[in-house]
Motif scaffolding. Structure first.
Motif, PDB file in Angstrom:
ATOM      1  N   GLN A  42      -3.827 -13.962  24.494  1.00  0.00           N
ATOM      2  CA  GLN A  42      -3.772 -12.453  24.645  1.00  0.00           C
ATOM      3  C   GLN A  42      -3.296 -11.951  25.892  1.00  0.00           C
ATOM      4  OE1 GLN A  42      -4.167  -9.412  22.683  1.00  0.00           O
ATOM      5  NE2 GLN A  42      -6.246 -10.372  21.975  1.00  0.00           N
ATOM      6  N   ASN A  80      -6.990 -15.489  27.594  1.00  0.00           N
ATOM      7  CA  ASN A  80      -6.408 -14.259  28.261  1.00  0.00           C
ATOM      8  C   ASN A  80      -5.067 -14.885  29.133  1.00  0.00           C
ATOM      9  OD1 ASN A  80      -5.779 -11.921  30.299  1.00  0.00           O
ATOM     10  ND2 ASN A  80      -6.749 -10.995  28.484  1.00  0.00           N
ATOM     11  N   PHE A  86      -0.069 -13.365  20.761  1.00  0.00           N
ATOM     12  CA  PHE A  86      -0.491 -12.298  19.957  1.00  0.00           C
ATOM     13  C   PHE A  86       0.482 -11.225  19.952  1.00  0.00           C
ATOM     14  CE2 PHE A  86      -4.600 -14.153  20.497  1.00  0.00           C
ATOM     15  CZ  PHE A  86      -5.453 -13.780  19.471  1.00  0.00           C
TER      16      PHE A  86
END
Length: 446
Positions: free
Chosen positions: A125, A103, A152
């Motif tokens: 992400q 993340n 992403f």
């Protein structure tokens, strides 16, 4: 094998969306179901290139499949645990690519700066509250260190437009995206002005049709269930003369056959003969004289090393499909995983029988015959035979760990590791080591 990544990649069509009530409910369910952070097992899933070869692996913690619903602090804990595991064994991507999902909120973790950069790709992400300016500054710093960055496809995220310009990889959750959106993203990403090469990574590809679509849409790397769809069934496979010959040689080597008889049988496989002589005459071994005969070669190799070599070559494939690569990786990784863990649990004991147990556990899938039948006239030790056919004896617990790790079954991984007396971090490090070894072996098959 690949179902756990559906949540990590998203697992839902972007155009459908979620209601706030449903998102909140799933968030609380994830919190309630999340296991203790200390008991996390590493998973790795195959990634293929455009030539249908195994190009590398996507590494993640089983728990991290909850990340789509986890809050920022819990996500940082997941990512911190993953990074610590990878930093402990960076040799896993010496010869193949490692794709690491993180993340964007975790990019400031100190462990990110400790990652070995060679062959490593961070798949980012974007967090809902990602600040474009600070994120892009961090991405630029990481790229200057040598890390490759994947972003992403998240067009609704406020940081996406700027961060995708820094990406080396454009990442799409294929299973949760519409065909038109995938095609448009591919065109836009490849056409955008960049000063570095770019690649497209397709995750969560469910079917061979989806794979073909992504291939036609200029994707470079492919991950998902589609690979398992090419595993051949018994009625589709005839007897492979090369493997029949290798199995015959294994019986001779493990039995009481004379060296001359083994050498005569090996002459029927010119490729095997060439490989052995090339290896023994390589500069790496540094022998002071040239080896020109199979008789000499067998004496220098010894039966134990030759048994190992023949076992590995049984799983080599000349024109492999995706399913073949998955089978090869299963066999080699199981064998090496058992060997590595055996060094910890059985110090001072020979590890080759453990290796044979792991690799032979896939023999029935390779030759499409019952394992008991294949092993019937194979001169194996009682411990190897008992583990493979009856799941008992001193090797049985480690075989169960290897099979559970191969299947990425969290419940089985926990129970089998406990039964074997192994901590999760020991299994994780062994899996990374086994993955690295299997990649190095297959790299030299061509």
């Amino acid at each position: 094998m690949f179902s756990s990544l559906k949540k990590l990649f998203g697992g839902q069509k972007e155009e459908i969306g979620q209601t706030p009530a449903r998102a909140e409910r799933e968030h609380h369910e994830a919190e309630a179901e999340a296991p203790a952070m200390a008991a996390t097992f590493l998973c790795r899933e195959a990634v293929f290139d455009r030539k249908n070869r195994l190009a590398g692996h996507l590494f993640f913690l089983q728990d991290s499949m909850l990340q789509a619903n986890a809050d920022s602090e819990r996500q940082r804990q997941f990512d911190q645990s993953l990074l610590a595991t990878l930093n402990a064994s960076p040799e896993a991507w010496n010869t193949s690519l490692a794709f690491i999902p993180l993340n964007s909120a975790s990019l400031e973790l100190p462990a990110v700066d400790s990652l070995k950069t060679t062959n490593l790709v961070l798949l980012i992400q974007l967090a809902p509250d990602a600040d474009a300016e600070s994120l892009c500054a961090r991405l630029e710093t990481l790229r200057q260190r040598g890390l490759a960055i994947g972003i992403f496809r998240q067009p609704k995220n406020p940081a996406f437009t700027q961060s995708i310009l820094l990406a080396d990889y454009g990442v799409v959750d294929v299973g949760s995206s519409e065909a038109g959106a995938i095609r448009d993203f591919s065109s836009a990403f490849r056409a955008s002005e960049k000063t570095h090469p770019v690649h497209l990574f397709g995750g969560n590809i469910e079917t061979l049709d989806d794979h073909r679509f992504c291939h036609q849409t200029h994707f470079d790397y492919f991950h998902g269930r589609f690979a398992a769809a090419t595993i051949q069934r018994p009625n589709e496979v005839g007897a492979d003369p090369h493997k029949v010959q290798l199995l015959h040689l294994l019986r001779l080597v493990q039995g009481d056959a004379e060296t001359a008889e083994i050498a005569e049988a090996m002459k029927q496989d010119p490729l095997l003969t060439f490989r052995i002589l090339r290896y023994l005459n390589s500069a790496a071994l540094g022998l002071d004289h040239r080896i020109d005969s199979l008789g000499q070669a067998l004496i220098i190799l010894g039966r134990q090393r030759l048994t190992r070599w023949l076992s590995v070559l049984l799983f080599s494939v000349r024109e492999p499909n995706f399913g073949d690569w998955l089978l090869v990786e299963s066999a080699l990784t199981r064998g090496r995983l058992m060997e590595v863990l055996g060094e910890q649990l059985m110090p001072g004991k020979a590890k080759d029988p453990l290796f044979l147990t792991g690799i032979f556990s896939c023999l029935d899938r390779l030759l499409h015959r019952p394992l008991a039948e294949l092993l019937n006239d194979m001169p194996l030790s009682e411990d190897v035979r008992a583990a493979l056919l009856e799941r008992r004896g001193p090797f049985a617990d480690l075989l169960a760990v290897a099979e559970a790790s191969d299947a990425f079954d969290l419940a089985r991984m926990e129970s089998t590791a406990l039964a074997a007396g192994l901590e999760p971090h020991a299994v994780n490090r062994a899996l990374l080591s086994a993955t690295a070894w299997a990649s190095e072996v297959t790299e030299h098959w061509e």
